[in-house]
Design a protein around this motif. Structure first.
Motif, PDB file in Angstrom:
ATOM      1  N   MET A 207       0.850  -1.199   0.000  1.00 49.45           N
ATOM      2  CA  MET A 207       0.000   0.000   0.000  1.00 49.45           C
ATOM      3  C   MET A 207       0.879   1.239   0.000  1.00 49.45           C
ATOM      4  SD  MET A 207      -3.048   1.002   2.633  1.00 49.45           S
ATOM      5  CE  MET A 207      -2.041   2.018   3.664  1.00 49.45           C
ATOM      6  N   GLN A 208       0.392   2.272  -0.611  1.00 46.11           N
ATOM      7  CA  GLN A 208       1.173   3.482  -0.707  1.00 46.11           C
ATOM      8  C   GLN A 208       0.245   4.682  -0.562  1.00 46.11           C
ATOM      9  OE1 GLN A 208       2.962   3.951  -4.524  1.00 46.11           O
ATOM     10  NE2 GLN A 208       4.234   5.631  -3.883  1.00 46.11           N
ATOM     11  N   ARG A 209       0.672   5.632   0.203  1.00 44.31           N
ATOM     12  CA  ARG A 209      -0.156   6.827   0.310  1.00 44.31           C
ATOM     13  C   ARG A 209       0.105   7.662  -0.931  1.00 44.31           C
ATOM     14  NH1 ARG A 209       0.103  10.921   5.307  1.00 44.31           N
ATOM     15  NH2 ARG A 209       2.148  11.301   4.429  1.00 44.31           N
ATOM     16  N   ILE A 210      -0.920   7.884  -1.729  1.00 44.57           N
ATOM     17  CA  ILE A 210      -0.693   8.548  -3.011  1.00 44.57           C
ATOM     18  C   ILE A 210      -0.850  10.050  -2.892  1.00 44.57           C
ATOM     19  CG2 ILE A 210      -1.496   8.768  -5.381  1.00 44.57           C
ATOM     20  CD1 ILE A 210      -2.226   5.825  -5.282  1.00 44.57           C
ATOM     21  N   SER A 211      -1.884  10.500  -2.236  1.00 43.99           N
ATOM     22  CA  SER A 211      -2.044  11.945  -2.212  1.00 43.99           C
ATOM     23  C   SER A 211      -2.665  12.433  -0.914  1.00 43.99           C
ATOM     24  CB  SER A 211      -2.898  12.404  -3.391  1.00 43.99           C
ATOM     25  OG  SER A 211      -4.232  12.049  -3.162  1.00 43.99           O
ATOM     26  N   VAL A 212      -2.460  13.701  -0.662  1.00 42.78           N
ATOM     27  CA  VAL A 212      -2.982  14.349   0.528  1.00 42.78           C
ATOM     28  C   VAL A 212      -3.898  15.465   0.050  1.00 42.78           C
ATOM     29  CG1 VAL A 212      -2.305  15.437   2.698  1.00 42.78           C
ATOM     30  CG2 VAL A 212      -0.656  14.023   1.465  1.00 42.78           C
ATOM     31  N   THR A 213      -5.040  15.597   0.657  1.00 46.92           N
ATOM     32  CA  THR A 213      -5.916  16.704   0.312  1.00 46.92           C
ATOM     33  C   THR A 213      -5.475  17.923   1.121  1.00 46.92           C
ATOM     34  OG1 THR A 213      -7.698  15.166  -0.059  1.00 46.92           O
ATOM     35  CG2 THR A 213      -8.298  17.478   0.175  1.00 46.92           C
ATOM     36  N   VAL A 214      -5.160  18.986   0.418  1.00 46.30           N
ATOM     37  CA  VAL A 214      -4.624  20.169   1.077  1.00 46.30           C
ATOM     38  C   VAL A 214      -5.576  21.332   0.869  1.00 46.30           C
ATOM     39  CG1 VAL A 214      -2.662  21.724   1.221  1.00 46.30           C
ATOM     40  CG2 VAL A 214      -2.307  19.353   0.580  1.00 46.30           C
ATOM     41  N   ILE A 215      -5.901  22.009   1.961  1.00 45.18           N
ATOM     42  CA  ILE A 215      -6.702  23.221   1.822  1.00 45.18           C
ATOM     43  C   ILE A 215      -5.761  24.407   1.939  1.00 45.18           C
ATOM     44  CG2 ILE A 215      -8.589  24.603   2.770  1.00 45.18           C
ATOM     45  CD1 ILE A 215      -9.821  22.017   3.761  1.00 45.18           C
ATOM     46  N   LEU A 216      -5.604  25.133   0.837  1.00 49.49           N
ATOM     47  CA  LEU A 216      -4.754  26.316   0.826  1.00 49.49           C
ATOM     48  C   LEU A 216      -5.668  27.526   0.744  1.00 49.49           C
ATOM     49  CD1 LEU A 216      -2.061  24.991  -1.634  1.00 49.49           C
ATOM     50  CD2 LEU A 216      -1.625  25.648   0.724  1.00 49.49           C
TER      51      LEU A 216
ATOM     52  N   PHE B  52      -2.199  16.881  -3.244  1.00 49.04           N
ATOM     53  CA  PHE B  52      -0.741  16.928  -3.337  1.00 49.04           C
ATOM     54  C   PHE B  52      -0.200  15.522  -3.146  1.00 49.04           C
ATOM     55  CE2 PHE B  52       1.130  21.346  -2.673  1.00 49.04           C
ATOM     56  CZ  PHE B  52       0.007  22.009  -3.126  1.00 49.04           C
ATOM     57  N   ASP B  53       0.902  15.171  -3.840  1.00 47.51           N
ATOM     58  CA  ASP B  53       1.552  13.906  -3.499  1.00 47.51           C
ATOM     59  C   ASP B  53       2.421  14.149  -2.255  1.00 47.51           C
ATOM     60  OD1 ASP B  53       3.961  14.991  -4.301  1.00 47.51           O
ATOM     61  OD2 ASP B  53       4.321  13.557  -5.914  1.00 47.51           O
ATOM     62  N   ALA B  54       2.958  13.066  -1.679  1.00 49.12           N
ATOM     63  CA  ALA B  54       3.623  13.186  -0.378  1.00 49.12           C
ATOM     64  C   ALA B  54       4.800  14.159  -0.416  1.00 49.12           C
ATOM     65  CB  ALA B  54       4.077  11.815   0.100  1.00 49.12           C
ATOM     66  N   ALA B  55       5.611  14.082  -1.475  1.00 50.54           N
ATOM     67  CA  ALA B  55       6.800  14.937  -1.563  1.00 50.54           C
ATOM     68  C   ALA B  55       6.409  16.410  -1.674  1.00 50.54           C
ATOM     69  CB  ALA B  55       7.654  14.523  -2.760  1.00 50.54           C
TER      70      ALA B  55
END
Lengths: 107, 187
Positions: free
Chosen positions: B1-10, B17-20
């Motif tokens: 399993m891999q965390r693909i993306s993060v939901t970011v509130i800007l 966003f991806d992790a990096a």
């Protein structure tokens, strides 16, 4: 100290004056200001402009209004306050004065 | 399993966003907050910057892709630039400062950081050069470092600087102790 090193603080000091001039001409949002300055000696970035605009707002020289945009979230449109207009006029006048002095001196 | 993306509130925009990229934007905003620590409009300026990041990334996302990666984020951050406080010294003005050791963020005593600041070089380059010289001279470089440590004055500590780690703090008090002794001996 090189000429460039001496000119850098002058440009930096004048940026505020130029931003007042741009905001004074018509109501603008930040990308308009960046575009206007891009390609000039005063080209700048959002990282510089936002803190500067917030300082001008604290000094009660500019104010902003939210305006809806067709694409994306609403934008902050900046314009001068009465105090901002007065200060811009004073700066303009002083600028002309020192330019004349610089041109006259040493000739 | 891999965390693909993060939901970011800007600010007023929501992006994936991806992790990096998430880590990078978090670092950028933390730096901005740090620079603006004394600014009464810190929250508002950071919100403006968040919106700028969101707008730039949205503009840079290729049609069809929904996840912001470093490929979009890095050029966006380069264009926005780091936060400059009006009236503070620029990096070029800082480079003109005298040759002094810088304790904040130092590895040992701050000699490399001081040299880097004086010559306007990247401190990592100087540290690598110092380690290479240490190996090449079979340890002789230690004497050079100690000499510089004793001779170079310390820059005054800055409140806004990075924290002083344990070793630089100890080196600094050690050098100050030795200097005081020498001063007494000379007097």
């Amino acid at each position: 100290m090189t000429a460039e090193a001496k000119l850098a603080p002058i440009r930096k000091g004048l940026l505020e004056f130029l931003v007042l001039k741009i905001v004074g001409a018509r109501s603008v949002y930040v990308p308009d200001i960046l575009r206007r300055l891009a390609g000039t000696e005063f080209a700048t970035q959002e990282g510089t402009l936002y803190p500067l605009l917030s300082k001008l707002r604290r000094e009660d020289l500019v104010l902003y209004e939210w305006q809806e945009s067709e694409s994306g979230p609403p934008r902050k449109y900046y314009r001068l306050t009465a105090a901002g207009k007065a200060q811009l006029a004073a700066l303009d006048e002083y600028w002309i004065l020192i330019n004349r002095t610089i041109a006259d001196i040493g000739t | 399993m891999q965390r693909i993306s993060v939901t970011v509130i800007l600010n007023r925009s929501t992006l994936q966003f991806d992790a990096a990229a998430y880590e990078r934007v978090e670092r950028y905003l933390a730096e901005a907050r740090h620079t603006l620590a004394d600014n009464p409009d810190q929250a508002e300026i950071v919100a403006d910057l968040e919106q700028a990041v969101a707008d730039q990334c949205t503009r840079r996302l290729a049609a069809g892709s929904t996840i912001v990666t470093l490929a979009e984020l890095q050029p966006a951050l380069d264009e926005i630039g780091s936060v400059q406080v009006p009236g503070s010294s620029t990096s070029s003005e800082r480079a003109a400062r005298p040759l002094q050791q810088v304790s904040e963020g130092a590895m040992i005593s701050g000699v490399c950081q001081g040299l880097a600041r004086y010559f306007g070089l990247d401190v990592s380059l100087l540290r690598i050069a110092a380690v290479l010289l240490l190996l090449a001279t079979g340890g002789g470089m230690i004497l050079v470092y100690l000499a510089l440590m004793l001779l170079m004055p310390y820059a005054p500590l800055e409140r806004s600087g990075k924290p002083v780690r344990k070793i630089p703090a100890k080196s600094r008090s050690f050098v100050e102790f030795v200097r005081a002794k020498l001063g007494v001996a000379a007097a």
